[in-house]
Design an enzyme around this catalytic site. Structure first.
Site, short mmCIF file in Angstrom:
data_model
loop_
_atom_site.label_atom_id
_atom_site.label_comp_id
_atom_site.label_asym_id
_atom_site.label_seq_id
_atom_site.Cartn_x
_atom_site.Cartn_y
_atom_site.Cartn_z
N GLU A 8 -9.10 -8.66 -11.09
CA GLU A 8 -8.50 -9.58 -10.11
C GLU A 8 -9.03 -9.34 -8.70
O GLU A 8 -8.80 -10.15 -7.81
CB GLU A 8 -6.96 -9.46 -10.16
CG GLU A 8 -6.35 -8.29 -9.40
CD GLU A 8 -6.47 -6.95 -10.13
OE1 GLU A 8 -7.27 -6.85 -11.08
OE2 GLU A 8 -5.77 -6.00 -9.74
N CYS B 95 -5.11 -1.53 -15.12
CA CYS B 95 -4.83 -0.27 -14.44
C CYS B 95 -3.42 0.22 -14.78
O CYS B 95 -3.18 0.66 -15.90
CB CYS B 95 -5.04 -0.42 -12.93
SG CYS B 95 -5.11 1.15 -12.06
N HIS C 225 -10.31 -3.36 -12.07
CA HIS C 225 -9.48 -4.47 -11.57
C HIS C 225 -10.24 -5.78 -11.47
O HIS C 225 -10.75 -6.11 -10.40
CB HIS C 225 -8.94 -4.11 -10.19
CG HIS C 225 -7.89 -3.07 -10.19
ND1 HIS C 225 -6.55 -3.36 -10.06
CD2 HIS C 225 -7.97 -1.73 -10.32
CE1 HIS C 225 -5.85 -2.23 -10.09
NE2 HIS C 225 -6.68 -1.24 -10.24
#
Ligand SMILES: Nc1ncnc2c1ncn2[C@@H]1O[C@H](COP(=O)(O)OP(=O)(O)O)[C@@H](O)[C@H]1O
Ligand SMILES: [Mg+2]
Lengths: 754, 228, 83, 83
Positions: free
Chosen positions: B198, B87, B196
């Site tokens: 994560e 991002c 994302h």
């Protein structure tokens, strides 16, 4: 009040007792001004007048609401969960394992009408600093919102701006948005409600309080530079009216937020806490330095001396009065022992945060402020911060209340057959208040920080607090202005009951309450009656449910001309869950689950979504409240979640049972077949908004154990259906395909605002 | 020896903690790197996490690119150090010219947060080895400026060289050219993407665990890549 | 452009970054928006007044922003070459 | 300003909204950024070159944006009154 004018010093005030002063323009009443003169034994200086006027405004002093709010303390239920109660920046609740949680909801209504983006953004910024000032790391935000009619052109201006502002600020801070409300009603047309809630987590030993003690300790202002924004915002904007009267020229009443600066402020402050560098701390919100210095000094043991020349300015033309009143965002004030000052400043420098020693704690009992070598303020701080005027404003039940309550929805035409019932279900589910809020909530980051267990559209937002033990908290906010308009006492209790039920539905044990009381003008006895009734109702209900009010906010003067908004108490409930992996979601995710309706259903449609959507009607009485039943329901929901007896739960509120079914089916991607229980008409079964109810999905293998438990504890249950197929079907009445439902429910907000 | 993965914190980084958590869950050792410190502390790979570095005020990633730590990272990346930009990190990589193109305002002009389906178009990178070619995964997407743009020649080149690493499935969420969600440099050590991963490493707090593959990919293969 | 008395966090961020990049001597930076409008009809005083109206009611948020309307020739040279 | 070949969703959104607000005859809208820099030192050719350099390497992303550097007097009249 220009910087070049002669400064109005204390000495000067002493020798010019008759100098005319603009107390009225600053919003003070004649007797309030007289009282200030009496306290000081002379006329106030310009700077003192600025401080008193802003601190004695409705917004800061709670002068109209104080006598009523006292009930929250007087009637507070005995609890050992409360570590810090009402009166501090926010209450602090013990959630076990050495953790404490602080949470609070506040309003930023008026600024958000004038400049929706910045008004809402700075609303988030302000509440986050409140939580930070308690010593906690902010971990999530929520946003209860009220707008005018969904199809009104001005709503197209206000709503997208408010939503973008909340997202723009909260997303940039890295705080997940885990829930809120969106309600449309013409009563909020000229006066939207933008409430913002923040929750923070800390260890017990990290609690910080806003007080200045320890003679010689330094007062440090850190964060953004002080500019001319929001001057007069508190006294003029937040309390009186919208017109420009009394606002100093070219000083914007609108504050612009800088979320990046606030993010730095958060990280920097947490590092300062971790190193134990502060003795007291306060955020700068409404009334800026006037508030922070007087409150810190008032709560502490000594006095305080401030050198205003040291304040870093963005605009060098500001007068001392303006510096004291400025509401520039992203600032904090700390009291620091001399030996820690160097380290404090170093941490700030690491984060690129400007920090300046602006004064010290003295051994006297006065707040003294100096400017260009002369004393411009010399006051007893308590009289500014904590001993403002208190009003017992007259209140009276409005004459129209009886007629409103007599206008019973029983007289409204009801659907004649299954087809019409189906039409009404679709109409209610896709109406702006019930439709999917994804267009809004998709603009909010719900993932950041990696601990969001539940977020919109679940009944409550849930955050994991400890990744090792899986301890977590859940929060829901609710408030139904329509109910409160019909009966403010009951309406406030229903707001609490719904929020409490939402928290329990997700498997968390409700512990404590925060509230934002949004009402019209306190100078109107009818509004004051609504306020008195609502606070009494909320305090009584908190006592029964065992959930103390830990803090909150009062927002008055929410009206357009003479027309007040519906009384709108917004209630946030915080709950704790020992193991977040045991949370109860709302989705009907598995075929064959059995649907049980918990609680009693009566024919209660006063203030209902059905009456609003189908008939544009508001009248009658709101649903009855049975707080003991709410308690029992919560206990059952918690036990069932803990023991793995239910797969899903959804509380019943606006729109009744069928609305809950629609939401849980759409979320889970499965349909449901419903059977109308004996003794109820299909219409009442589907649309009644009786309180104290929830819908649960029970795996077949657990049904007997579950119903036995309910029976043993005395909670009525009825099996009302099963999760199956691709439609919501009410046997013998109608079938509504999930595809059609989803399309309708998803289309409403994008069509209006996309 | 455990793989050490550095995660940079710029002022305004938000998902740095999440990236460190993901690294740990993947069995590697997360190492916090500070924007003002040029030293990479002997890490084997670097993640530039999501967030709003320096407020993202000028353009996303524009100011971060000039931070001291980026100097060393740019040098390292050119020498083969695996770097993942998520991002805001992807934006920093484009601003640093380690990856071509740029990220622009979403075509609908709103910030968008949603669970996004992606197709893994290339497993020949340091960060996608654990996936199967063509695998479809779901990870959260959340940004206001995620529209990938580059001139036609660059886009053709990326396609021809197999450097489009992820593509959006279902509706294109932001107007990205050719549905591009993530790309790599010619060497395959530098990867940037808007979604994302994560936030998809625990099913409790994300849409699933599809994101773990990014972080397990880099474990163990690091030495080999640097040698290349 | 934001009114001078309104905080401009974007301009400030740029200004703070400049010395780090080796650009000194910039006393102030403010960041705003620029709109280029191409009109279909010939540009008379009435048209300009309409554009001003547009700026006042729509393009700028006059609660916090000032604006300037300027008439320019459509230039299609590479802008770097202009000054 | 975004280069002409790069899609400008913001400009397009403005253009789409104009007719709804009763403004017709706008053939194209593009939205970009405007920076006002105040220099501490006198403005000689070297200073302008430094600003150009700043624009090229930092203020604009030349992958997708063009820029123009213009010298203006600091005006302190209310901008609405300028044209
Ligand atoms: N403004 C908002 N911001 C974030 N979440 C919202 C907002 N409005 C509604 N929600 C979420 O949408 C869901 C449905 O809202 P609502 O119908 O008010 O719930 P309930 O009736 O259970 O109180 C909840 O999860 C709520 O938190
Ligand atoms: Mg609910």
């Amino acid at each position: 009040m220009s910087a070049h004018a002669r400064v109005d010093t204390v000495k000067h005030a002493e020798v010019t007792p008759e100098a005319p002063q603009p107390w009225a323009e600053l919003g003070l009443k004649e007797d309030e001004y007289a009282r200030i003169r009496e306290i000081l034994g002379r006329r106030p200086t310009g700077a003192e007048l600025a401080m008193y006027s802003v601190m004695w405004s409705e917004h800061c002093s709670y002068k109209s609401s104080k006598v009523h709010l006292a009930q929250f303390g007087e009637k507070a239920p005995a609890t050992d969960a409360l570590l810090v109660g009402i009166g501090e920046n926010a209450g602090v609740v013990d959630i076990g394992q050495g953790y404490a949680v602080t949470f609070k909801v506040e309003s930023h209504n008026h600024p958000s009408y004038i400049e929706p983006y910045q008004g809402a953004a700075t609303g988030i910024g302000g509440i986050v600093r409140d939580i930070l000032a308690m010593g906690a790391r902010p971990v999530a935000v929520m946003d209860p919102l009220r707008f005018g009619a969904a199809d009104h052109p001005d709503t197209r201006r206000v709503l997208p701006g408010v939503v973008a502002g909340i997202g723009g600020y909260g997303n940039c801070l890295g705080l997940p948005n885990i829930g809120g409300e969106v309600v449309f009603d013409p009563c909020y047309q000229g006066n939207p409600l933008v409430n913002a809630l923040c929750v923070g987590v800390m260890r017990h030993e990290d609690i910080h309080l806003a007080k200045a003690s320890g003679t010689g300790n330094r007062v440090i202002l850190y964060g953004a530079r002080t500019g001319g924004d929001g001057i007069g915002g508190v006294s003029v904007l937040a309390s009186e009216t919208f017109d420009d009267a009394g606002k100093p020229a070219k000083r914007p009443a609108v504050q612009v937020g800088d979320p990046f600066q606030e993010k730095l402020l958060i990280e920097c402050t947490l590092e300062i806490f971790a190193e134990k560098l502060v003795a007291g701390i306060q955020d700068l919100g409404g009334a800026g330095l006037s508030c922070a210095t007087s409150e810190l000094a008032s709560a502490g043991s000594g006095g305080m001396r401030i050198d205003l020349d040291a304040v870093p300015l963005r605009d060098s033309s500001l007068s001392p009065e303006e510096i004291l009143m400025s509401e520039s965002q992203e600032r904090m004030c700390a009291v620091v022992a001399p030996e820690n000052v160097e380290r404090f400043l170093a941490v700030c420098a690491k984060w690129d945060v400007i920090a300046t020693v602006i004064g010290a704690v003295t051994d006297g009992d006065r707040l003294e402020i100096h400017w260009r070598g002369e004393q411009i303020v010399d006051v007893p701080p308590r009289t500014v911060a904590h001993e403002g005027p208190v009003y017992r404003r007259p209140f009276a039940r409005p004459a129209w209340q009886d007629a409103l309550q007599a206008d019973d929805p029983a007289g409204l035409p009801r659907p004649a057959d299954g087809d019409e019932l189906r039409d009404h279900v679709l109409a209610v589910a896709s109406s702006p208040n019930q439709a999917s809020k994804s267009w809004i909530t998709d603009q909010y980051d719900r993932y950041v920080l990696g601990n969001t267990v539940l977020s919109q559209p679940e009944d409550s937002g849930m955050i994991r607090v400890d990744a090792t033990t899986n301890l977590g908290v859940a929060i829901a906010t609710d408030g139904n202005g329509r109910y409160a308009k019909l009966d403010p006492y009951t309406g406030a209790q229903l707001a609490l009951a719904e929020s409490y039920r939402n928290v329990a539905a997700t498997g968390a044990r409700p512990l404590a309450v925060t509230d934002c009381l949004n009402f019209g003008s306190p100078e109107d006895p009818a509004v004051m009656w609504q306020f008195a009734e609502a606070t009494r109702g909320l305090a009584d209900a908190c006592q029964v449910l065992g959930t103390p009010v830990t803090g909150g906010n009062v927002s008055l003067y929410n009206q357009t001309g003479d027309a007040a908004i519906h009384p709108t108490p917004v209630v946030g409930v915080l709950g704790v869950i020992d193991d977040v992996t045991r949370r109860t979601p709302m989705a009907f995710a598995t075929e064959g689950q059995l649907l049980h309706l918990l609680g009693d259903t009566a024919d209660e449609l006063g203030g209902s979504a059905w009456a609003q959507v189908v008939h544009g009607h508001l009248g009658g009485l709101p649903p009855r409240v049975d707080l003991e039943r709410e308690r029992l329901l919560a206990e059952i929901l918690l036990a069932a979640s803990r023991d793995g007896m239910i797969d899903a739960a959804h509380d019943l509120s606006d729109g009744g049972l069928v609305q809950a079914v629609v939401e849980s089916c759409l979320k889970g991607g499965h349909g449901a077949r419903l059977v109308v229980p004996d003794g109820l008409t299909p219409f009442t079964f589907l649309f009644s908004e009786s309180a104290g109810r929830a819908l649960v999905a029970v795996p077949r293998s657990e049904e007997v154990r579950f119903t036995d438990m309910c029976a043993a504890r005395g909670l009525p249950t009825a099996r009302v259906g099963v999760v199956t197929g691709e439609a919501v079907e009410v046997q013998g009445q109608f079938t509504l395909g999930l595809g059609e439902l989803r399309a309708a429910v998803d289309a409403t907000l994008p069509a209006l605002f996309g | 020896m455990t793989t050490r993965v550095g995660v940079v914190t710029f002022p305004g980084s938000l998902d740095d903690g999440d990236a460190r958590r993901a690294v740990k869950l993947a069995g590697a050792e997360p190492v916090a790197l500070w924007h003002g410190d040029k030293d990479l502390h002997q890490v084997d790979a670097v993640i530039l996490p999501g967030g709003f570095s320096y407020g993202d005020y000028l353009r996303c990633g524009a100011i971060a690119r000039f931070s001291p730590v980026m100097e060393t990272i740019i040098e390292g990346a050119r020498a083969g150090l695996p770097v993942l930009g998520i991002c805001n990190g992807f934006q920093v990589l484009c601003e640093s010219h380690l990856l071509p193109g740029a990220l622009t305002r979403n075509d609908h002009l709103h910030f968008i947060c949603r669970d996004q389906r992606l197709r893994v178009e290339s497993t020949a990178t340091a960060w996608t080895r654990a996936f199967a070619d063509g695998q479809e995964i779901t990870v959260p997407l959340k940004n206001g400026e995620g529209g990938y743009v580059a001139d036609e020649r660059t886009l053709d080149e990326l396609e021809a060289e197999g450097r489009v690493v992820f593509r959006y499935l279902d509706a294109n969420p932001n107007g990205s050219r050719r549905d591009i969600a993530g790309i790599t440099n010619p060497q395959g050590n530098v990867v940037g993407l808007m979604p994302h991963p994560e936030h998809a490493v625990e099913s409790l707090t994300g849409p699933g665990t599809d994101g773990l593959g990014f972080f397990t990919s880099v474990v163990g293969v690091v030495g080999e890549l640097v040698a290349r | 452009m934001l009114k001078p008395e309104i905080l401009d966090p974007q301009g400030q961020a740029v200004q703070r970054a400049l010395p780090r990049l080796g650009f000194d001597g910039v006393a102030d930076v403010r960041q705003g928006k620029r709109f280029e409008l191409e009109l279909a009809d010939p540009l008379d005083e009435a048209a300009i007044e309409r554009v001003r109206e547009m700026a006042r009611t729509f393009l700028a948020n006059t609660v916090i922003e000032d604006f300037t309307v300027r008439v320019e020739e459509p230039v299609h040279v590479r802008p770097e070459e202009r000054l």
